[in-house]
Design a protein around this motif. Structure first.
Motif, PDB file in Angstrom:
ATOM      1  N   MET A   1       0.784  -1.297  -0.083  1.00  0.00           N
ATOM      2  CA  MET A   1       0.019  -0.139   0.069  1.00  0.00           C
ATOM      3  C   MET A   1       1.053   1.219   0.008  1.00  0.00           C
ATOM      4  SD  MET A   1      -2.901   1.082   2.718  1.00  0.00           S
ATOM      5  CE  MET A   1      -4.389   0.955   1.832  1.00  0.00           C
ATOM      6  N   ILE A   2       0.391   2.162  -0.664  1.00  0.00           N
ATOM      7  CA  ILE A   2       1.321   3.472  -0.930  1.00  0.00           C
ATOM      8  C   ILE A   2       0.805   4.238   0.540  1.00  0.00           C
ATOM      9  CG2 ILE A   2       1.666   5.678  -2.349  1.00  0.00           C
ATOM     10  CD1 ILE A   2       1.108   3.957  -4.831  1.00  0.00           C
ATOM     11  N   ARG A   3       2.021   4.808   1.049  1.00  0.00           N
ATOM     12  CA  ARG A   3       1.575   5.540   2.127  1.00  0.00           C
ATOM     13  C   ARG A   3       2.118   7.140   1.679  1.00  0.00           C
ATOM     14  NH1 ARG A   3      -1.387   2.327   4.990  1.00  0.00           N
ATOM     15  NH2 ARG A   3      -0.428   0.618   5.562  1.00  0.00           N
ATOM     16  N   ILE A   4       0.927   8.040   2.260  1.00  0.00           N
ATOM     17  CA  ILE A   4       1.135   9.444   1.755  1.00  0.00           C
ATOM     18  C   ILE A   4       1.758  10.147   3.162  1.00  0.00           C
ATOM     19  CG2 ILE A   4      -0.103  11.548   1.264  1.00  0.00           C
ATOM     20  CD1 ILE A   4      -0.405   9.241  -0.643  1.00  0.00           C
ATOM     21  N   GLY A   5       2.903  10.828   3.168  1.00  0.00           N
ATOM     22  CA  GLY A   5       3.214  11.782   4.041  1.00  0.00           C
ATOM     23  C   GLY A   5       4.344  10.833   4.874  1.00  0.00           C
ATOM     24  N   ARG A   6       4.792   9.559   4.624  1.00  0.00           N
ATOM     25  CA  ARG A   6       5.603   8.783   5.305  1.00  0.00           C
ATOM     26  C   ARG A   6       6.688   8.326   4.431  1.00  0.00           C
ATOM     27  NH1 ARG A   6       3.324   3.666   8.122  1.00  0.00           N
ATOM     28  NH2 ARG A   6       2.076   5.130   9.368  1.00  0.00           N
ATOM     29  N   VAL A   7       8.088   8.597   4.960  1.00  0.00           N
ATOM     30  CA  VAL A   7       8.974   8.144   4.460  1.00  0.00           C
ATOM     31  C   VAL A   7       9.471   6.455   4.070  1.00  0.00           C
ATOM     32  CG1 VAL A   7      11.670   8.162   4.438  1.00  0.00           C
ATOM     33  CG2 VAL A   7      10.349  10.196   4.995  1.00  0.00           C
ATOM     34  N   GLY A   8       9.663   6.171   2.771  1.00  0.00           N
ATOM     35  CA  GLY A   8       9.881   4.823   2.844  1.00  0.00           C
ATOM     36  C   GLY A   8      11.115   4.610   1.838  1.00  0.00           C
ATOM     37  N   GLU A   9      11.786   3.297   2.094  1.00  0.00           N
ATOM     38  CA  GLU A   9      12.934   3.018   1.479  1.00  0.00           C
ATOM     39  C   GLU A   9      12.492   2.000   0.126  1.00  0.00           C
ATOM     40  OE1 GLU A   9      17.533   1.074   1.876  1.00  0.00           O
ATOM     41  OE2 GLU A   9      16.185   0.848   3.442  1.00  0.00           O
ATOM     42  N   ILE A  10      12.740   2.271  -1.130  1.00  0.00           N
ATOM     43  CA  ILE A  10      12.586   1.362  -2.224  1.00  0.00           C
ATOM     44  C   ILE A  10      13.647   0.235  -2.082  1.00  0.00           C
ATOM     45  CG2 ILE A  10      12.391   1.315  -4.735  1.00  0.00           C
ATOM     46  CD1 ILE A  10      12.195   4.584  -4.552  1.00  0.00           C
ATOM     47  N   ILE A  11      13.234  -0.878  -1.996  1.00  0.00           N
ATOM     48  CA  ILE A  11      14.074  -2.095  -1.743  1.00  0.00           C
ATOM     49  C   ILE A  11      14.032  -2.963  -3.036  1.00  0.00           C
ATOM     50  CG2 ILE A  11      13.530  -2.084   0.790  1.00  0.00           C
ATOM     51  CD1 ILE A  11      11.559  -4.300   0.716  1.00  0.00           C
ATOM     52  N   SER A  12      13.142  -2.492  -3.866  1.00  0.00           N
ATOM     53  CA  SER A  12      13.283  -3.448  -5.132  1.00  0.00           C
ATOM     54  C   SER A  12      12.493  -2.692  -6.485  1.00  0.00           C
ATOM     55  CB  SER A  12      12.392  -4.594  -4.891  1.00  0.00           C
ATOM     56  OG  SER A  12      12.517  -5.297  -6.121  1.00  0.00           O
ATOM     57  N   GLY A  13      12.816  -2.920  -7.305  1.00  0.00           N
ATOM     58  CA  GLY A  13      12.417  -2.034  -8.519  1.00  0.00           C
ATOM     59  C   GLY A  13      13.509  -1.071  -9.011  1.00  0.00           C
ATOM     60  N   SER A  16      15.875   1.381  -6.697  1.00  0.00           N
ATOM     61  CA  SER A  16      16.152   0.418  -5.582  1.00  0.00           C
ATOM     62  C   SER A  16      17.245   1.348  -4.896  1.00  0.00           C
ATOM     63  CB  SER A  16      16.590  -0.834  -5.653  1.00  0.00           C
ATOM     64  OG  SER A  16      16.775  -1.324  -4.798  1.00  0.00           O
ATOM     65  N   GLY A  17      17.223   1.327  -3.536  1.00  0.00           N
ATOM     66  CA  GLY A  17      18.073   1.819  -2.571  1.00  0.00           C
ATOM     67  C   GLY A  17      17.770   3.247  -2.101  1.00  0.00           C
ATOM     68  N   LYS A  18      17.005   3.929  -3.076  1.00  0.00           N
ATOM     69  CA  LYS A  18      16.590   5.551  -2.794  1.00  0.00           C
ATOM     70  C   LYS A  18      15.565   5.321  -1.713  1.00  0.00           C
ATOM     71  CE  LYS A  18      17.977   7.541  -7.078  1.00  0.00           C
ATOM     72  NZ  LYS A  18      17.594   8.492  -7.951  1.00  0.00           N
ATOM     73  N   PHE A  19      15.270   6.579  -1.205  1.00  0.00           N
ATOM     74  CA  PHE A  19      14.245   6.981  -0.415  1.00  0.00           C
ATOM     75  C   PHE A  19      13.013   7.777  -1.071  1.00  0.00           C
ATOM     76  CE2 PHE A  19      17.509   5.771   2.321  1.00  0.00           C
ATOM     77  CZ  PHE A  19      17.060   5.195   3.455  1.00  0.00           C
ATOM     78  N   VAL A  20      11.688   7.530  -0.517  1.00  0.00           N
ATOM     79  CA  VAL A  20      10.530   8.110  -1.199  1.00  0.00           C
ATOM     80  C   VAL A  20       9.729   8.835  -0.125  1.00  0.00           C
ATOM     81  CG1 VAL A  20       9.463   5.914  -1.342  1.00  0.00           C
ATOM     82  CG2 VAL A  20       8.878   7.817  -3.066  1.00  0.00           C
ATOM     83  N   LYS A  21       8.999   9.688  -0.600  1.00  0.00           N
ATOM     84  CA  LYS A  21       7.873  10.482   0.175  1.00  0.00           C
ATOM     85  C   LYS A  21       6.918  10.813  -0.829  1.00  0.00           C
ATOM     86  CE  LYS A  21       7.158  13.767   3.961  1.00  0.00           C
ATOM     87  NZ  LYS A  21       7.302  14.844   4.588  1.00  0.00           N
ATOM     88  N   ILE A  22       5.659  10.807  -0.372  1.00  0.00           N
ATOM     89  CA  ILE A  22       4.456  11.018  -1.281  1.00  0.00           C
ATOM     90  C   ILE A  22       3.864  12.390  -0.570  1.00  0.00           C
ATOM     91  CG2 ILE A  22       2.602  10.539  -2.522  1.00  0.00           C
ATOM     92  CD1 ILE A  22       4.843   8.792  -3.171  1.00  0.00           C
ATOM     93  N   ASP A  23       3.862  13.136  -1.154  1.00  0.00           N
ATOM     94  CA  ASP A  23       3.155  14.509  -0.402  1.00  0.00           C
ATOM     95  C   ASP A  23       1.719  14.584  -1.502  1.00  0.00           C
ATOM     96  OD1 ASP A  23       4.947  15.248   1.431  1.00  0.00           O
ATOM     97  OD2 ASP A  23       5.796  16.719   0.309  1.00  0.00           O
ATOM     98  N   GLU A  24       0.568  14.765  -0.928  1.00  0.00           N
ATOM     99  CA  GLU A  24      -0.689  15.124  -1.357  1.00  0.00           C
ATOM    100  C   GLU A  24      -0.724  16.721  -1.506  1.00  0.00           C
ATOM    101  OE1 GLU A  24      -4.322  12.652  -0.307  1.00  0.00           O
ATOM    102  OE2 GLU A  24      -4.839  14.786   0.126  1.00  0.00           O
ATOM    103  N   LEU A  25      -1.044  17.102  -2.788  1.00  0.00           N
ATOM    104  CA  LEU A  25      -1.214  18.532  -2.916  1.00  0.00           C
ATOM    105  C   LEU A  25      -2.669  18.784  -2.812  1.00  0.00           C
ATOM    106  CD1 LEU A  25       1.249  18.696  -5.984  1.00  0.00           C
ATOM    107  CD2 LEU A  25       1.833  19.318  -3.638  1.00  0.00           C
TER     108      LEU A  25
END
Length: 75
Positions: A1-13, A16-25
């Motif tokens: 599940m995609i989490r809005i406003g939370r930091v995550g680490e991309i572990i595959s795909g 990979s190895g980068k961090f992601v955060k989704i902001d809702e506009l």
């Protein structure tokens, strides 16, 4: 599940190895800013993408084959 406003680490795909955060506009309906970086603090190698809605956000994750370990959750 995609989490809005939370930091995550991309572990595959792609990214990979980068961090992601989704902001809702505050659009109606909401659009989303996808932030990427090499570190949790988003201070190194930063970049971003914009998608127009929830469906596009899900497609973006699917196309990148991202598996994300969201902070506070286990995969």
């Amino acid at each position: 599940m995609i989490r809005i406003g939370r930091v995550g680490e991309i572990i595959s795909g792609d990214e990979s190895g980068k961090f992601v955060k989704i902001d809702e506009l505050p659009d109606s309906p909401p659009s989303y800013l996808i932030l990427l970086a090499y570190d949790r603090a988003f201070s190194s190698g930063c970049g971003d993408y914009w998608v127009e809605d929830q469906e596009s956000l899900e497609q973006f994750f699917d196309e990148g084959r991202w598996v994300v370990n969201w902070e506070g959750e286990s995969t």
